[in-house]
Design a protein around this motif. Structure first.
Motif, PDB file in Angstrom:
ATOM      1  N   ALA A 195       0.969  -0.931   0.104  1.00 29.97           N
ATOM      2  CA  ALA A 195      -0.435   0.156  -0.085  1.00 29.97           C
ATOM      3  C   ALA A 195       0.712   1.179   0.044  1.00 29.97           C
ATOM      4  N   ASP A 196       1.921   1.574   0.501  1.00 27.21           N
ATOM      5  CA  ASP A 196       3.195   2.016   0.366  1.00 27.21           C
ATOM      6  C   ASP A 196       3.684   2.891  -0.634  1.00 27.21           C
ATOM      7  N   ILE A 197       3.352   4.018  -1.788  1.00 26.16           N
ATOM      8  CA  ILE A 197       3.689   4.197  -2.798  1.00 26.16           C
ATOM      9  C   ILE A 197       5.070   4.180  -2.563  1.00 26.16           C
ATOM     10  N   GLN A 198       5.758   4.516  -1.766  1.00 25.79           N
ATOM     11  CA  GLN A 198       7.181   4.589  -1.752  1.00 25.79           C
ATOM     12  C   GLN A 198       7.835   3.721  -1.349  1.00 25.79           C
ATOM     13  N   ALA A 199       7.661   2.674  -1.911  1.00 24.70           N
ATOM     14  CA  ALA A 199       8.071   1.093  -1.919  1.00 24.70           C
ATOM     15  C   ALA A 199       7.801   0.590  -2.930  1.00 24.70           C
ATOM     16  N   GLY A 200       9.015  -0.091  -3.761  1.00 24.42           N
ATOM     17  CA  GLY A 200       9.736  -0.829  -4.836  1.00 24.42           C
ATOM     18  C   GLY A 200       8.752  -2.320  -4.692  1.00 24.42           C
ATOM     19  N   TRP A 201       8.849  -3.141  -5.267  1.00 24.01           N
ATOM     20  CA  TRP A 201       8.773  -4.632  -5.586  1.00 24.01           C
ATOM     21  C   TRP A 201       9.624  -5.091  -6.444  1.00 24.01           C
ATOM     22  N   SER A 202       9.898  -6.699  -7.063  1.00 19.78           N
ATOM     23  CA  SER A 202      10.583  -7.269  -8.223  1.00 19.78           C
ATOM     24  C   SER A 202      10.511  -8.407  -7.828  1.00 19.78           C
ATOM     25  N   VAL A 203      10.844  -9.483  -8.671  1.00 19.87           N
ATOM     26  CA  VAL A 203      10.215 -10.712  -8.993  1.00 19.87           C
ATOM     27  C   VAL A 203      11.200 -11.317 -10.032  1.00 19.87           C
ATOM     28  N   GLY A 204      12.337 -11.828  -9.725  1.00 13.68           N
ATOM     29  CA  GLY A 204      13.218 -12.211 -10.478  1.00 13.68           C
ATOM     30  C   GLY A 204      14.078 -12.661 -10.341  1.00 13.68           C
ATOM     31  N   ALA A 205      15.440 -12.618 -11.074  1.00 10.14           N
ATOM     32  CA  ALA A 205      16.337 -14.262 -10.746  1.00 10.14           C
ATOM     33  C   ALA A 205      17.390 -13.254 -11.764  1.00 10.14           C
ATOM     34  N   PHE A 206      19.004 -13.706 -11.094  1.00  7.93           N
ATOM     35  CA  PHE A 206      19.977 -12.709 -11.902  1.00  7.93           C
ATOM     36  C   PHE A 206      19.637 -12.588 -12.787  1.00  7.93           C
ATOM     37  N   GLY A 207      19.961 -11.829 -13.529  1.00  9.22           N
ATOM     38  CA  GLY A 207      19.472 -10.834 -14.881  1.00  9.22           C
ATOM     39  C   GLY A 207      18.161 -11.449 -15.633  1.00  9.22           C
ATOM     40  N   ALA A 208      16.914 -11.365 -15.210  1.00  8.89           N
ATOM     41  CA  ALA A 208      15.657 -11.130 -15.778  1.00  8.89           C
ATOM     42  C   ALA A 208      15.027 -10.853 -14.755  1.00  8.89           C
ATOM     43  N   ILE A 209      14.546  -9.787 -14.651  1.00 10.65           N
ATOM     44  CA  ILE A 209      13.573  -8.767 -13.527  1.00 10.65           C
ATOM     45  C   ILE A 209      11.909  -7.982 -13.634  1.00 10.65           C
ATOM     46  N   ALA A 210      11.492  -8.528 -13.298  1.00  8.58           N
ATOM     47  CA  ALA A 210      10.582  -7.250 -13.039  1.00  8.58           C
ATOM     48  C   ALA A 210       9.778  -6.649 -11.975  1.00  8.58           C
ATOM     49  N   GLU A 211      10.127  -5.650 -12.366  1.00 10.09           N
ATOM     50  CA  GLU A 211       9.770  -4.582 -11.235  1.00 10.09           C
ATOM     51  C   GLU A 211       8.737  -3.406 -11.019  1.00 10.09           C
ATOM     52  N   PHE A 212       8.197  -3.482 -10.280  1.00 15.31           N
ATOM     53  CA  PHE A 212       7.548  -2.514 -10.067  1.00 15.31           C
ATOM     54  C   PHE A 212       6.887  -1.756  -8.779  1.00 15.31           C
ATOM     55  N   THR A 213       6.590  -0.742  -9.435  1.00 16.85           N
ATOM     56  CA  THR A 213       6.494   1.143  -8.405  1.00 16.85           C
ATOM     57  C   THR A 213       5.047   1.660  -8.580  1.00 16.85           C
ATOM     58  N   ARG A 214       5.093   2.403  -8.389  1.00 18.83           N
ATOM     59  CA  ARG A 214       3.644   3.670  -8.164  1.00 18.83           C
ATOM     60  C   ARG A 214       4.068   5.003  -8.308  1.00 18.83           C
ATOM     61  N   GLU A 215       3.508   5.954  -9.348  1.00 18.73           N
ATOM     62  CA  GLU A 215       3.105   7.182  -8.877  1.00 18.73           C
ATOM     63  C   GLU A 215       2.495   7.434  -7.888  1.00 18.73           C
ATOM     64  N   PRO A 216       2.453   8.561  -6.598  1.00 22.93           N
ATOM     65  CA  PRO A 216       2.066   9.291  -5.683  1.00 22.93           C
ATOM     66  C   PRO A 216       0.186   9.342  -6.156  1.00 22.93           C
ATOM     67  N   ASN A 217       0.346   9.804  -6.990  1.00 21.32           N
ATOM     68  CA  ASN A 217      -0.867  10.383  -7.668  1.00 21.32           C
ATOM     69  C   ASN A 217      -1.939   9.449  -9.065  1.00 21.32           C
ATOM     70  N   GLU A 218      -1.096   8.111  -8.374  1.00 20.39           N
ATOM     71  CA  GLU A 218      -1.951   7.067  -9.797  1.00 20.39           C
ATOM     72  C   GLU A 218      -3.003   6.091  -9.351  1.00 20.39           C
ATOM     73  N   THR A 219      -3.637   5.788 -10.172  1.00 22.11           N
ATOM     74  CA  THR A 219      -5.410   5.363 -10.144  1.00 22.11           C
ATOM     75  C   THR A 219      -4.716   3.689  -9.467  1.00 22.11           C
ATOM     76  N   ALA A 220      -4.964   3.433  -7.832  1.00 29.53           N
ATOM     77  CA  ALA A 220      -4.009   1.824  -7.965  1.00 29.53           C
ATOM     78  C   ALA A 220      -5.355   1.290  -7.075  1.00 29.53           C
ATOM     79  N   GLU A 221      -5.709   0.138  -7.882  1.00 32.23           N
ATOM     80  CA  GLU A 221      -6.475  -1.393  -7.450  1.00 32.23           C
ATOM     81  C   GLU A 221      -5.970  -2.126  -6.258  1.00 32.23           C
ATOM     82  N   LEU A 222      -5.939  -1.469  -4.586  1.00 30.36           N
ATOM     83  CA  LEU A 222      -5.497  -2.858  -4.074  1.00 30.36           C
ATOM     84  C   LEU A 222      -6.115  -3.966  -3.102  1.00 30.36           C
ATOM     85  N   ARG A 223      -6.290  -4.879  -2.909  1.00 36.69           N
ATOM     86  CA  ARG A 223      -6.929  -6.077  -3.026  1.00 36.69           C
ATOM     87  C   ARG A 223      -6.337  -7.014  -1.363  1.00 36.69           C
ATOM     88  N   ARG A 224      -7.054  -7.480  -0.803  1.00 35.93           N
ATOM     89  CA  ARG A 224      -6.278  -8.198   0.511  1.00 35.93           C
ATOM     90  C   ARG A 224      -7.260  -9.268   0.743  1.00 35.93           C
TER      91      ARG A 224
END
Length: 335
Positions: free
Chosen positions: A15-44
């Motif tokens: 839920a924290d817009i300041q945090a980033g995330w990734s799924v990957g290995a050495f040589g291949a990675i997908a990263e996720f970040t978002r802007e403060p004003n970006e519309t986002a749907e959070l689900r738990r």
């Protein structure tokens, strides 16, 4: 299953817009970040937690045996930090396919409108991730089918040209996380966009490593996703900012809770020595890579947070010198 406190922590980071995330290995990675004003749907829910924007999405699913491991690494100018979501090596494996393979509709897509699109495994052969492209255009699906059962990196294989022209979604999946990237793939030599994006680097993949050598992890534990909590000197896109003490303090709490005990103790001892005005000759410092790195990080953080004292200047002179063995890892510069 994951304990409630781990899920609560991860949900808070998602839920924290300041945090980033990734799924990957050495040589291949997908990263996720978002802007403060970006519309986002959070689900738990019981089956996982997720966030989705118009540019991508990220999901964490509960798994038995999850261990969080917090760590820091020196960079050219300061330091980086992260929390790895790890499983034991015997529990982390994905398909390890090595050729382009059609999987079928993406029933697990984070958005309902993407669940009829077709997944193709790129066949990167990584231990803990499957890297897919997701295609909705029937013509592109047909073109890709002509290249299945071949390595995407094979000489003369035109499949990468097809992929670049089609700009499909990229979907990186581990036993713990899923990252989806909807933004276009930059052209060769182009700059990755801010926000969700991927990197696939064949020369680094060839090493067969699960993670960067700059990340201290216990033997047998494999990172299946990473979260990058708010950093005191950079925002979620890597842009510099004035030192934020609250972000520094928050990560130090995580480091105490989830860091490797010997490195946490070493760092605490260095900080205590500097604050007490003791010089570097009063304490033995380990000679291994992670020990040296821990000392450098402690000194840089003290320098960023407080005016330099005579003792800190002495420690910096003795221990914060460029060390070829501690040079930045190519993967570390990607996030």
């Amino acid at each position: 299953m994951m304990t409630d406190h781990l899920m609560t922590f991860l949900a808070g980071q998602l839920a924290d817009i300041q945090a980033g995330w990734s799924v990957g290995a050495f040589g291949a990675i997908a990263e996720f970040t978002r802007e403060p004003n970006e519309t986002a749907e959070l689900r738990r829910a019981r089956d996982g937690i997720s966030v989705v924007t118009g540019r991508g999405g990220f999901c964490i699913v509960p798994r038995p045996g999850l261990r969080l491991i917090a760590s820091e690494s020196p960079t050219t100018e300061s330091w980086s930090h992260r929390v790895a979501l790890c499983l034991r090596q015997e529990s982390c494996a994905m398909s390890r396919r090595t050729t382009l393979t059609e999987i079928g509709p993406d029933d697990a897509a984070l958005r309902a409108e993407d669940r009829n699109s077709v997944l193709f495994d790129l066949g990167l052969g990584s231990l803990q991730i499957d890297a897919y492209i997701r295609v909705g255009d029937p013509d592109v699906v047909a073109a890709l089918r002509d290249h299945t059962r071949k390595s995407v990196f094979a000489p003369g294989n035109e499949v990468m040209s097809i992929i670049l022209a089609a700009n499909p979604h990229r979907v990186f999946v581990s036993q713990i996380g899923r990252a989806e990237v909807y933004q276009p793939i930059p052209p060769p030599g182009g700059k990755s966009p801010d926000g969700p994006h991927t990197h696939v680097l064949p020369k680094l993949l060839a090493h067969g490593r699960t993670h960067t050598a700059m990340e201290p992890l216990p033997e047998g534990w494999i990172p299946c996703a990473h979260v990058y909590p708010a950093h005191p000197l950079r925002d979620q896109f890597g842009r510099k900012r004035a030192f934020r003490q609250e972000y520094h303090a928050a990560f130090q709490v995580l480091l105490e809770r989830y860091g490797m005990a010997e490195l946490v103790t070493l760092k605490r001892n260095v900080v205590d020595a500097v604050i007490a005005g003791r010089g570097p000759d009063t304490m033995a410092v380990p000679s291994d890579r992670f020990g040296r790195a821990t000392v450098r990080i402690a000194l840089r953080q003290l320098s960023a947070a407080e005016p330099s004292s005579p003792a800190l200047i002495q420690w910096l002179s003795a221990h914060d010198r460029l060390d070829p063995l501690d040079a930045e890892d190519p993967m570390e510069t990607l996030h």
